[in-house]
Design a protein around this motif. Sequence first.
Motif, PDB file in Angstrom:
ATOM      1  N   PHE A 140     -14.551  10.383   9.382  1.00  0.00           N
ATOM      2  CA  PHE A 140     -13.581   9.999   8.356  1.00  0.00           C
ATOM      3  C   PHE A 140     -14.054   8.758   7.604  1.00  0.00           C
ATOM      4  N   ALA A 141     -14.630   7.816   8.311  1.00  0.00           N
ATOM      5  CA  ALA A 141     -15.126   6.602   7.655  1.00  0.00           C
ATOM      6  C   ALA A 141     -16.246   6.925   6.681  1.00  0.00           C
ATOM      7  N   ALA A 142     -17.102   7.853   7.060  1.00  0.00           N
ATOM      8  CA  ALA A 142     -18.248   8.210   6.223  1.00  0.00           C
ATOM      9  C   ALA A 142     -17.829   8.911   4.942  1.00  0.00           C
ATOM     10  N   THR A 143     -16.711   9.620   4.970  1.00  0.00           N
ATOM     11  CA  THR A 143     -16.280  10.403   3.808  1.00  0.00           C
ATOM     12  C   THR A 143     -15.081   9.789   3.098  1.00  0.00           C
ATOM     13  N   GLN A 144     -14.741   8.558   3.411  1.00  0.00           N
ATOM     14  CA  GLN A 144     -13.585   7.907   2.797  1.00  0.00           C
ATOM     15  C   GLN A 144     -13.763   7.730   1.290  1.00  0.00           C
ATOM     16  N   SER A 145     -12.646   7.700   0.596  1.00  0.00           N
ATOM     17  CA  SER A 145     -12.649   7.385  -0.831  1.00  0.00           C
ATOM     18  C   SER A 145     -12.243   5.928  -0.987  1.00  0.00           C
ATOM     19  N   PRO A 146     -13.082   5.110  -1.613  1.00  0.00           N
ATOM     20  CA  PRO A 146     -12.749   3.692  -1.767  1.00  0.00           C
ATOM     21  C   PRO A 146     -11.625   3.504  -2.777  1.00  0.00           C
ATOM     22  N   VAL A 147     -11.003   2.351  -2.716  1.00  0.00           N
ATOM     23  CA  VAL A 147      -9.917   2.043  -3.641  1.00  0.00           C
ATOM     24  C   VAL A 147     -10.297   0.813  -4.457  1.00  0.00           C
ATOM     25  N   ALA A 148      -9.989   0.841  -5.745  1.00  0.00           N
ATOM     26  CA  ALA A 148     -10.280  -0.291  -6.619  1.00  0.00           C
ATOM     27  C   ALA A 148      -9.305  -1.433  -6.346  1.00  0.00           C
ATOM     28  N   SER A 149      -9.785  -2.656  -6.540  1.00  0.00           N
ATOM     29  CA  SER A 149      -8.932  -3.820  -6.314  1.00  0.00           C
ATOM     30  C   SER A 149      -7.688  -3.772  -7.201  1.00  0.00           C
ATOM     31  N   THR A 150      -7.815  -3.207  -8.396  1.00  0.00           N
ATOM     32  CA  THR A 150      -6.670  -3.091  -9.306  1.00  0.00           C
ATOM     33  C   THR A 150      -5.537  -2.300  -8.674  1.00  0.00           C
ATOM     34  N   ALA A 151      -5.872  -1.211  -7.989  1.00  0.00           N
ATOM     35  CA  ALA A 151      -4.850  -0.350  -7.396  1.00  0.00           C
ATOM     36  C   ALA A 151      -4.056  -1.083  -6.327  1.00  0.00           C
ATOM     37  N   LEU A 152      -4.736  -1.931  -5.559  1.00  0.00           N
ATOM     38  CA  LEU A 152      -4.061  -2.634  -4.474  1.00  0.00           C
ATOM     39  C   LEU A 152      -3.176  -3.775  -4.988  1.00  0.00           C
ATOM     40  N   GLY A 153      -3.578  -4.379  -6.100  1.00  0.00           N
ATOM     41  CA  GLY A 153      -2.846  -5.535  -6.597  1.00  0.00           C
ATOM     42  C   GLY A 153      -1.859  -5.241  -7.696  1.00  0.00           C
ATOM     43  N   GLU A 154      -1.927  -4.044  -8.287  1.00  0.00           N
ATOM     44  CA  GLU A 154      -1.052  -3.726  -9.417  1.00  0.00           C
ATOM     45  C   GLU A 154       0.383  -3.511  -8.957  1.00  0.00           C
ATOM     46  N   THR A 155       1.321  -4.088  -9.668  1.00  0.00           N
ATOM     47  CA  THR A 155       2.732  -3.943  -9.327  1.00  0.00           C
ATOM     48  C   THR A 155       3.340  -2.741 -10.023  1.00  0.00           C
ATOM     49  N   THR A 156       4.378  -2.206  -9.417  1.00  0.00           N
ATOM     50  CA  THR A 156       5.107  -1.099 -10.015  1.00  0.00           C
ATOM     51  C   THR A 156       6.011  -1.632 -11.122  1.00  0.00           C
ATOM     52  N   SER A 157       6.464  -0.731 -11.957  1.00  0.00           N
ATOM     53  CA  SER A 157       7.392  -1.129 -13.016  1.00  0.00           C
ATOM     54  C   SER A 157       8.436  -0.036 -13.202  1.00  0.00           C
ATOM     55  N   GLY A 158       9.654  -0.465 -13.429  1.00  0.00           N
ATOM     56  CA  GLY A 158      10.724   0.493 -13.657  1.00  0.00           C
ATOM     57  C   GLY A 158      11.458   0.864 -12.376  1.00  0.00           C
ATOM     58  N   VAL A 159      12.422   1.734 -12.530  1.00  0.00           N
ATOM     59  CA  VAL A 159      13.263   2.167 -11.415  1.00  0.00           C
ATOM     60  C   VAL A 159      12.456   3.064 -10.484  1.00  0.00           C
ATOM     61  N   PRO A 160      12.390   2.765  -9.183  1.00  0.00           N
ATOM     62  CA  PRO A 160      11.637   3.620  -8.261  1.00  0.00           C
ATOM     63  C   PRO A 160      12.326   4.962  -8.068  1.00  0.00           C
ATOM     64  N   ALA A 161      11.521   5.997  -7.872  1.00  0.00           N
ATOM     65  CA  ALA A 161      12.074   7.353  -7.758  1.00  0.00           C
ATOM     66  C   ALA A 161      13.030   7.483  -6.584  1.00  0.00           C
ATOM     67  N   TRP A 162      12.810   6.698  -5.518  1.00  0.00           N
ATOM     68  CA  TRP A 162      13.677   6.841  -4.344  1.00  0.00           C
ATOM     69  C   TRP A 162      15.114   6.386  -4.598  1.00  0.00           C
ATOM     70  N   GLU A 163      15.356   5.719  -5.709  1.00  0.00           N
ATOM     71  CA  GLU A 163      16.740   5.351  -6.027  1.00  0.00           C
ATOM     72  C   GLU A 163      17.566   6.564  -6.462  1.00  0.00           C
ATOM     73  N   LYS A 164      16.887   7.593  -6.946  1.00  0.00           N
ATOM     74  CA  LYS A 164      17.605   8.751  -7.462  1.00  0.00           C
ATOM     75  C   LYS A 164      17.313  10.045  -6.703  1.00  0.00           C
ATOM     76  N   ILE A 165      16.193  10.078  -5.974  1.00  0.00           N
ATOM     77  CA  ILE A 165      15.776  11.294  -5.287  1.00  0.00           C
ATOM     78  C   ILE A 165      15.881  11.074  -3.780  1.00  0.00           C
ATOM     79  N   PRO A 166      16.489  12.010  -3.029  1.00  0.00           N
ATOM     80  CA  PRO A 166      16.589  11.852  -1.574  1.00  0.00           C
ATOM     81  C   PRO A 166      15.202  11.719  -0.950  1.00  0.00           C
ATOM     82  N   SER A 167      15.112  10.889   0.083  1.00  0.00           N
ATOM     83  CA  SER A 167      13.806  10.662   0.699  1.00  0.00           C
ATOM     84  C   SER A 167      13.874  10.740   2.219  1.00  0.00           C
TER      85      SER A 167
END
Length: 268
Positions: free
Chosen positions: A185-212
Amino acid sequence: MTTLAAAAPAPTGPVALSYQPKPTIVLVNGAWSNQASWDGVVKPLQAAGYPVVAPPTSLRSLSGDSADLASYLKTVQGPIVLVGQSYGGSVITSAATDNSNVKALVYISAFAPDDGESVSTLTARFPGSHISNDPTAPYPTALSPVPVSFLTPDGHPEVDFYAKAAQYRDLFFSDRVSVSTAAEFAATQSPVASTALGETTSGVPAWEKIPSWYLVSDDDHLIPPAAERFMATRAHSHVVEADTPHAAQVTNPGIVVNLIERAATATR
């Protein structure tokens, strides 16, 4: 694009009045993994008659990954159960907004951010993550940074983060798989960009309206279990706690399949 659920002929006659197609299960992987991490979940869901798809996640930016998934979801006909693992939870939280076909969200050891939150801030909010043993380090010590040939949205050099092979088994599996399996699994992992880890969400989260529904992994070494409980409670999710590691879909696919089927049954 037509899913199997849409393509299958519906019953006719009196039975048609009560016929409801099974929802399409859309699986979204997290960082440092890929679609193959869902293999143990896909097969039993398909055997139970569910259409299942696992579109790729680029792991470049949260906004971009969410927009890509939102576009993909528009091609799926009929009801959808949207499942996110780890970082994939952030993606589904943004992508499902305003899509009336998404009937349920399922979080598997996942981030369920609110407006203005990022993966990094949620991980650091509670103690217990093994992703770093030095809070003063410029980046988490379990990760290796690799410069790439494009810039962040604010013009700085972008960095891809890889999970270090020596720590992969502990981080994702809590040492519950063999050394050789973790190495694959380590050998075939997909790396993640630093932007993805630090970027904040915006707007109303879907879990406020959709059952989870939410699987809290009590032996998670990446996202602190306390953080998972906090997010699940805040989202008013149907919560299942289990003695599972971060990558529960790999080590305990039966628990994950059961939770997805519970969510799917509730949509019908």
